[in-house]
Design an enzyme around this catalytic site. Structure first.
Site, PDB file in Angstrom:
ATOM      1  CG  ASP A  31      75.818  54.327  13.800  1.00 14.62           C
ATOM      2  OD1 ASP A  31      74.658  53.899  13.907  1.00 14.62           O
ATOM      3  OD2 ASP A  31      76.819  53.587  13.683  1.00 14.62           O
ATOM      4  NE  ARG A 112      88.853  56.191  11.953  1.00 15.97           N
ATOM      5  CZ  ARG A 112      87.707  56.442  11.323  1.00 15.97           C
ATOM      6  NH1 ARG A 112      87.403  57.678  10.960  1.00 15.97           N
ATOM      7  NH2 ARG A 112      86.862  55.491  11.064  1.00 15.97           N
ATOM      8  CG  ASP A 141      88.291  53.509  13.442  1.00 16.34           C
ATOM      9  OD1 ASP A 141      89.491  53.555  13.108  1.00 16.34           O
ATOM     10  OD2 ASP A 141      87.380  53.198  12.667  1.00 16.34           O
ATOM     11  CB  SER A 192      80.039  48.943   8.652  1.00 14.95           C
ATOM     12  OG  SER A 192      80.941  49.892   9.147  1.00 14.95           O
TER      13      SER A 192
END
Ligand code: ARG
Length: 422
Positions: A31, A112, A141, A192
């Site tokens: 990605d 994050r 996210d 994922s």
């Protein structure tokens, strides 16, 4: 002309033509690799990649750097942030016994704000006007990144290509082939995965069938409990002011201690978590986590904290912990209430020092003993053996007054505790 909803953009979403230089949070996966080309193509801007080493195990970071430069990034930062992550983020999760919905040790969520902080810092250093990240438009996210980035720098623009581009997996692979972007060998891996020191999060594939047992090929850190050693293993974790400082008597930096516990715990199948989770945006999703160190440390910390706190603190702190965890999960790291609650959590943790003995055995981490100079436990008071100090003859007087209202209320309606008809 009526605008289609696709064209409605928030003010912070970058538009082509208004970006000269962009910092891309780059993992090295498909990605974010496609993003390098896609951003250069669509925005006509320079792309600098930023990859943070926060203990993810899957990639060789030198290869990640080379790949970024090969794909057109003008610079590729690799920053070792393991210590920053452990000391300034994970410590807070430990002190708050952070388990979202009593299950998820906020492994992805807690990283994050750290990534956002570094991205803003590098953007400032490089004079970049945009930050790009790989979050989708359906997850948590995006909320965490956008909120923290914009709080730290209200002027910055954000590019979230996956949220924007609407490419199917096949289209993405086609795009990658066309632009000579290497296709990972595990392209057919249905999962994922997001990984860091504090844990490994797995989504997608068969995990989405909530009624089915997740097959063990989703595991990378933990042995299936049934394959774990038949002999239990005992470990000791020493805490100072709420933070683990030593494992089996050996002082260690926190990130190393966490690494070691992930290996030891994983060997015993500890920390496998199957969780149907409430996302910020309202979707329920089934998540699968491996978090051996987080599971063990939180268990030990909770036990020690309980031993040194009064019952009133023990009744109240879980409420604060839960609120803090909900805020961090929900992307509100910068919210003043998060910091306000931290002040309380830190204050309580000042006395959480001592050692906890844990037994690891076939998927379980069990507290077997604890020792602290601050323990409120006094054997001379608790014991039924000789030499006890508690004055039992004082108890009836206490009970008489303590139970007064409850007894009175019970008797009021004929002794049957029946509520009067209204
Ligand atoms: N549901 C978790 C969270 O929002 C983990 C997300 C992990 N992402 C992934 N690509 N596996 O914090």
């Amino acid at each position: 002309m009526k605008k289609s909803s696709k064209n409605i953009t928030s003010s912070y979403v970058a538009k082509p033509g208004e970006v000269d230089k962009c910092i891309l949070l780059y993992s090295g996966g498909l990605d974010t690799s496609v993003m390098i080309k896609w951003i250069i193509e669509k925005y006509g801007c320079e792309v600098i990649t930023l990859t943070l080493d926060i203990g993810q195990k899957t990639k060789d970071l030198n290869e990640v750097r080379d790949k970024a430069l090969k794909l057109g990034a003008t610079k590729a930062y690799i920053i070792d942030a393991k210590q920053d992550f452990a000391d300034n983020y994970i410590t807070k999760a430990i002190k708050a016994n952070a388990l979202y919905e009593d299950a998820y040790p906020i492994t992805t969520a807690i990283a994050r704000p750290l990534k956002a902080k570094w991205a803003v810092e590098i953007a400032k250093k490089e004079g970049a006007d945009a930050i790009a990240h790989g979050s989708t438009g359906k997850g948590n996210d995006q909320v965490r990144f956008d909120t923290t980035i914009l709080a730290l720098n209200p002027e910055i623009k954000i590019i979230a290509p996956v949220r924007e581009w609407g490419l199917s997996r096949d289209e993405e692979i086609k795009y990658a082939k066309k632009h000579s972007i290497p296709i990972p060998i595990d392209i057919n891996n249905p999962y994922s995965i997001d990984e860091n020191l504090w844990g490994r999060s797995v989504e997608c594939g068969e995990i989405e069938y909530i009624d089915r047992e997740v097959s063990y090929d989703a595991l990378a850190w933990c042995r299936p409990p049934e394959d774990a050693p038949d002999k239990p293993e005992y470990i000791n974790i020493t805490f100072h002011k709420g933070i683990p400082i030593a494992l089996n008597g050996e002082n260690m930096e926190l990130w190393r201690l966490i690494n070691a516990l992930n290996i030891i715990g994983g060997r015993h199948g500890v920390g496998i978590i199957d969780h149907v989770e409430d996302r910020i945006i309202g979707i329920k999703s089934r998540e699968f986590y491996e978090a051996p160190a987080a599971t063990i440390i939180i268990k030990a910390h909770k036990d020690l904290e309980k031993t040194v706190c009064t019952r009133y603190e023990n009744w109240f702190k879980p409420i604060v912990d839960k609120e803090w965890t909900n805020l961090v999960y929900s992307g509100l790291w910068v919210e003043p209430l998060t910091k306000d609650l931290e002040a309380f959590i830190n204050k309580v943790n000042n006395k959480v020092s001592g050692t906890v003995k844990i037994k690891l055995y076939k998927g379980n981490a069990m507290v077997m003993g604890r020792d602290s100079p601050n323990a409120l436990y006094d054997k001379k008071l608790a014991t039924y053996e000789e030499g006890q100090l508690f004055n039992q003859s004082a108890s009836p007087g206490f009970i008489e007054i303590y139970s007064l209202q409850s007894r009175y209320a019970y008797q009021l309606n004929g002794g049957l505790n029946i509520e009067p008809d209204i």
